[in-house]
Scaffold this motif. Structure first.
Motif, PDB file in Angstrom:
ATOM      1  N   HIS A  23       0.838  -1.207   0.000  1.00 55.27           N
ATOM      2  CA  HIS A  23       0.000   0.000   0.000  1.00 55.27           C
ATOM      3  C   HIS A  23       0.870   1.254   0.000  1.00 55.27           C
ATOM      4  N   VAL A  24       1.886   1.283   0.867  1.00 56.20           N
ATOM      5  CA  VAL A  24       2.783   2.439   0.937  1.00 56.20           C
ATOM      6  C   VAL A  24       3.611   2.553  -0.340  1.00 56.20           C
ATOM      7  N   LEU A  25       4.050   1.423  -0.891  1.00 54.27           N
ATOM      8  CA  LEU A  25       4.801   1.457  -2.144  1.00 54.27           C
ATOM      9  C   LEU A  25       3.973   2.099  -3.254  1.00 54.27           C
ATOM     10  N   ASN A  26       2.711   1.743  -3.352  1.00 55.01           N
ATOM     11  CA  ASN A  26       1.856   2.328  -4.392  1.00 55.01           C
ATOM     12  C   ASN A  26       1.660   3.819  -4.184  1.00 55.01           C
ATOM     13  N   ILE A  27       1.549   4.270  -2.926  1.00 53.57           N
ATOM     14  CA  ILE A  27       1.424   5.711  -2.665  1.00 53.57           C
ATOM     15  C   ILE A  27       2.694   6.438  -3.081  1.00 53.57           C
ATOM     16  N   LEU A  28       3.861   5.883  -2.739  1.00 53.11           N
ATOM     17  CA  LEU A  28       5.124   6.506  -3.146  1.00 53.11           C
ATOM     18  C   LEU A  28       5.233   6.599  -4.662  1.00 53.11           C
ATOM     19  N   ARG A  29       4.828   5.566  -5.353  1.00 56.04           N
ATOM     20  CA  ARG A  29       4.869   5.591  -6.815  1.00 56.04           C
ATOM     21  C   ARG A  29       3.929   6.661  -7.357  1.00 56.04           C
ATOM     22  N   ARG A  30       2.775   6.807  -6.732  1.00 55.34           N
ATOM     23  CA  ARG A  30       1.802   7.783  -7.202  1.00 55.34           C
ATOM     24  C   ARG A  30       2.227   9.214  -6.912  1.00 55.34           C
ATOM     25  N   GLN A  31       2.819   9.460  -5.744  1.00 60.29           N
ATOM     26  CA  GLN A  31       3.182  10.824  -5.348  1.00 60.29           C
ATOM     27  C   GLN A  31       4.565  11.243  -5.828  1.00 60.29           C
ATOM     28  N   ARG A  32       5.323  10.316  -6.390  1.00 60.15           N
ATOM     29  CA  ARG A  32       6.683  10.655  -6.800  1.00 60.15           C
ATOM     30  C   ARG A  32       6.703  11.750  -7.852  1.00 60.15           C
ATOM     31  N   ASN A  33       5.813  11.693  -8.821  1.00 58.23           N
ATOM     32  CA  ASN A  33       5.825  12.688  -9.896  1.00 58.23           C
ATOM     33  C   ASN A  33       5.626  14.096  -9.368  1.00 58.23           C
ATOM     34  N   ALA A  34       4.849  14.238  -8.315  1.00 61.49           N
ATOM     35  CA  ALA A  34       4.591  15.569  -7.765  1.00 61.49           C
ATOM     36  C   ALA A  34       5.642  15.997  -6.756  1.00 61.49           C
ATOM     37  N   LEU A  35       6.157  15.058  -5.963  1.00 60.23           N
ATOM     38  CA  LEU A  35       7.059  15.422  -4.871  1.00 60.23           C
ATOM     39  C   LEU A  35       8.527  15.347  -5.248  1.00 60.23           C
ATOM     40  N   CYS A  36       8.895  14.397  -6.078  1.00 65.84           N
ATOM     41  CA  CYS A  36      10.311  14.224  -6.428  1.00 65.84           C
ATOM     42  C   CYS A  36      10.416  13.450  -7.730  1.00 65.84           C
ATOM     43  N   PRO A  37      10.161  14.093  -8.864  1.00 61.14           N
ATOM     44  CA  PRO A  37      10.173  13.373 -10.140  1.00 61.14           C
ATOM     45  C   PRO A  37      11.519  12.753 -10.495  1.00 61.14           C
ATOM     46  N   THR A  38      12.610  13.233  -9.906  1.00 57.32           N
ATOM     47  CA  THR A  38      13.941  12.685 -10.211  1.00 57.32           C
ATOM     48  C   THR A  38      14.329  11.535  -9.283  1.00 57.32           C
ATOM     49  N   CYS A  39      13.516  11.243  -8.269  1.00 58.39           N
ATOM     50  CA  CYS A  39      13.850  10.184  -7.310  1.00 58.39           C
ATOM     51  C   CYS A  39      13.763   8.825  -7.990  1.00 58.39           C
ATOM     52  N   GLN A  40      14.844   8.069  -7.917  1.00 56.90           N
ATOM     53  CA  GLN A  40      14.908   6.750  -8.527  1.00 56.90           C
ATOM     54  C   GLN A  40      14.757   5.624  -7.522  1.00 56.90           C
ATOM     55  N   VAL A  41      14.833   5.948  -6.221  1.00 57.24           N
ATOM     56  CA  VAL A  41      14.739   4.941  -5.171  1.00 57.24           C
ATOM     57  C   VAL A  41      13.546   5.266  -4.279  1.00 57.24           C
ATOM     58  N   LEU A  42      12.734   4.260  -4.001  1.00 58.44           N
ATOM     59  CA  LEU A  42      11.623   4.384  -3.057  1.00 58.44           C
ATOM     60  C   LEU A  42      11.975   3.518  -1.856  1.00 58.44           C
ATOM     61  N   ALA A  43      12.308   4.160  -0.732  1.00 56.20           N
ATOM     62  CA  ALA A  43      12.827   3.460   0.442  1.00 56.20           C
ATOM     63  C   ALA A  43      11.706   3.189   1.433  1.00 56.20           C
ATOM     64  N   LEU A  44      11.398   1.909   1.632  1.00 62.68           N
ATOM     65  CA  LEU A  44      10.338   1.500   2.557  1.00 62.68           C
ATOM     66  C   LEU A  44      10.875   1.097   3.922  1.00 62.68           C
ATOM     67  N   GLY A  45      12.186   0.967   4.059  1.00 64.23           N
ATOM     68  CA  GLY A  45      12.765   0.521   5.319  1.00 64.23           C
ATOM     69  C   GLY A  45      13.923   1.383   5.761  1.00 64.23           C
ATOM     70  N   ASN A  46      14.147   1.410   7.076  1.00 66.47           N
ATOM     71  CA  ASN A  46      15.274   2.123   7.673  1.00 66.47           C
ATOM     72  C   ASN A  46      15.492   1.556   9.067  1.00 66.47           C
ATOM     73  N   TYR A  47      16.382   2.183   9.824  1.00 67.90           N
ATOM     74  CA  TYR A  47      16.708   1.695  11.161  1.00 67.90           C
ATOM     75  C   TYR A  47      16.275   2.685  12.243  1.00 67.90           C
ATOM     76  N   ASN A  48      15.261   3.506  11.979  1.00 73.31           N
ATOM     77  CA  ASN A  48      14.755   4.445  12.971  1.00 73.31           C
ATOM     78  C   ASN A  48      14.158   3.692  14.151  1.00 73.31           C
ATOM     79  N   LYS A  49      14.511   4.086  15.365  1.00 74.90           N
ATOM     80  CA  LYS A  49      14.105   3.360  16.563  1.00 74.90           C
ATOM     81  C   LYS A  49      13.153   4.149  17.457  1.00 74.90           C
TER      82      LYS A  49
END
Length: 598
Positions: A407-433
């Motif tokens: 679900h989040v991946l699809n939102i990132l794909r949809r909003q990428r054109n408006a928020l960051c059209p040059t972004c080539q990586v969609l990061a769903l994970g990190n180490y935030n605690k």
């Protein structure tokens, strides 16, 4: 307010002193007990296994014969290779790679063509539900033919085998019913003599830290006949590219989301990951590809018996398991990993050291080779991705995913054109605690900080093309880690830098504290999964957001640093280039046995 900083420093100093005392006491206890099992790299297993493969008589320490009555090698010999010229040695390596009957070494009349096995005990993973109680410990292995399969937990029904699966008759399903594997036993080895009567406290200290560079005995336990058979099956599977459950869920489309899972040999971790995947909304519309660098019939059966979504298996053909005692496995010319980072190393023939003076450790280099192979394979070598326009999410067997991952991946794909059209990586994970209430449904954009976003990131074919343009730099950078290598390319090769959109509330959690780099006395995967589930439940109000909110900050990637080493061997670089060019084969490995120095 001025007293806070000195107080903080004093507390840190006290913590350091306490930890130092604790470590010192543990080391004294270890030395007094005489235990050697915590630093197995002090044994000579690699050399003995090498001798076993090529038919050389096995040398014993101080004339002590091995269990089983084999006589010790005569004094003054060097693994039975006196008088052997280069042509004979190369002929034996070639025969070994081809799967033929090995030649017998001097002084050896009859020997079985078998690499020394070792104990292989599967972890107990009989309960997949993290809410159920259990210690997650390991259970003793038993012979499968004498033990009936365990019954399923109450309320569960056995899943039907995947369509077209050749493992349909194996008593293994993806509901985490326990896989009972036959025990592999070896005779006990005599303790290595210490002529000086001293204990290597530095090596012992390294073992206390949990770092292990010893040989994984499960990867060198196959006979040459087994290796030849597995290579044939592996090649067939890679050619067939079977998509299981396609009749039930439909064909793979050009924009189908793909989850790419890198798998080694931890079936318990993999069960938890698959259990989490079954809860992901929209998983029935995705394809999950499992990329293996270890051939395990139980793992293969587990994957092909998945019924909740489409699956495919691909197999890394240049693994240590299939080349245990020749490159890219542990070649006789390789040197041991120098954990002390100083002092000369004793080896048959000094190979190429890395920038730290270390010599090649195959189990580490395999990780980078496998990652490079699987991304090239998925974007360049599969029928289902020939005209692919979707995103591939990169996962590993010791990850756990949230139910709104796609679900989040699809939102990132949809909003990428408006928020960051040059972004080539969609990061769903990190180490935030921090608490999920801090991260909410926020996202941020910036340079791809690979080492902090190396789990659950998604790439499309355009991003792969950018990475592939820097394949020469990828293969030359002296670091056995693929993520640190990519982080270096971010600063030295990608023009412009690769940018990303990343969620702050991570949808992927790492639950494999025990792995290649870290060994513990007890590994409780269940408890780590429980913590991941609790984190997702605690942030339930932020799951399945209608949209994602961009924060104002823009993050730059970490500075490019010197590599961590482990990638100084010219053969690894050449194999890496062959993989990137799509020309790697068994003939490539044979040619790399005796390469010319640069």
């Amino acid at each position: 307010m001025r007293w806070r900083r000195p107080l903080k420093r004093l507390l840190l100093l006290l913590m350091f002193v306490c930890m130092t005392i604790k470590l010192h006491l543990e080391l004294r206890l270890l030395d007094s007990s005489g235990e050697r099992v915590l630093f197995p790299w002090r044994t000579n297993d690699t050399a003995r296994n090498t001798a076993s493969l090529f038919g050389y008589p096995q040398r014993e320490e101080e004339g002590v014969a091995r269990a089983g009555g084999q006589a010790a090698a005569p004094p003054g010999t060097r693994d039975g290779r006196e008088g052997m010229n280069l042509q004979e040695y190369f002929a034996r390596i070639k025969t070994s790679l081809a799967g033929g009957v090995r030649a017998k070494g001097p002084g050896q009349a009859n020997s079985t063509n078998k690499v020394k096995p070792a104990d292989n005990v599967k972890g107990n993973s009989s309960v997949i539900n993290p809410s159920q109680k259990g210690d997650g410990g390991s259970a003793p292995s038993q012979t499968k033919t004498n033990v009936p399969p365990k019954s399923l937990p109450s309320g569960r029904k056995p899943l039907a085998p995947a369509q077209g699966s050749k493992y349909s008759n194996r008593k293994l399903t993806n509901d985490n019913s326990e896989a009972v594997k036959p025990a592999i036993r070896v005779p006990a080895k005599p303790a290595r003599a210490n002529p000086r009567g001293a204990v290597n406290k530095r090596a012992s200290a390294q073992s206390k830290k949990g770092v292990s560079h010893d040989v994984d005995t499960k990867e060198v336990s196959l006979t040459q006949q087994d290796i030849v058979r597995i290579k044939m099956e592996l090649e067939l599977e890679n050619k067939l590219q079977t998509v299981y459950n396609e009749q039930q869920f439909g064909p793979v489309l050009a924009n189908t989301s793909i989850l790419l899972v890198q798998v080694h040999n931890r079936l318990e971790n993999l069960r938890y990951l698959v259990e989490g995947m079954t809860k992901v909304r929209g998983i029935d519309q995705a394809l999950v590809i499992f990329s293996h660098d270890f051939w395990d019939p139980d793992i293969n059966a587990f994957v092909t018996n998945i019924t909740k979504f489409r699956v495919m298996q691909i197999f890394f053909p240049y693994s240590i398991q299939l080349h245990p005692l020749t490159f890219p496995g542990r070649d006789p010319r390789d040197c041991s990993w120098n954990i002390n980072r100083k002092g000369p190393l004793k080896c048959l023939n000094r190979a190429w050291p890395d920038s730290y003076g270390h010599y090649r450790e195959a189990s580490f280099t395999q990780i980078k080779h496998h990652w490079w192979w699987k991304i090239h394979r998925v974007f360049e070598g599969l029928h289902v991705t020939r005209n692919y326009t979707g995103h591939v999410v990169f996962l590993e067997e010791d990850h756990y995913v949230s139910p709104d991952l796609l679900h989040v991946l699809n939102i990132l794909r949809r909003q990428r054109n408006a928020l960051c059209p040059t972004c080539q990586v969609l990061a769903l994970g990190n180490y935030n605690k921090m608490s999920t209430a801090v991260y909410r449904n926020y996202i941020e954009r910036g340079d791809w900080w690979v080492t902090k976003h190396n789990l659950g990131f998604a790439l499309d074919k355009k991003a792969w093309k950018t990475i592939s343009t820097c394949k020469e730099q990828f293969c030359n950078f002296d670091d056995y880690n693929w993520d640190w290598t990519l982080n270096n390319l971010e600063h030295t090769c990608f023009k412009p830098k690769m940018t990303m959109l990343s969620v702050r509330f991570s949808r992927v959690v790492h639950v494999g504290s025990c792995g290649t780099h870290v060994k513990k006395n007890s590994c409780d995967v269940r408890r780590e999964v429980q913590a991941a589930v609790s984190r997702f439940n605690g942030g339930k109000q932020w799951l399945f957001p209608p949209n994602l909110v961009l924060q104002a900050n823009y993050r730059g990637a970490a500075r490019s640093k010197k590599g961590n080493g482990g990638w100084g061997d010219l053969r690894d670089k050449q194999l890496c280039r062959a993989i990137g060019n799509g020309t790697a084969s068994e003939e490539t490995l044979l040619r790399l046995q005796f390469p010319e120095r640069e």
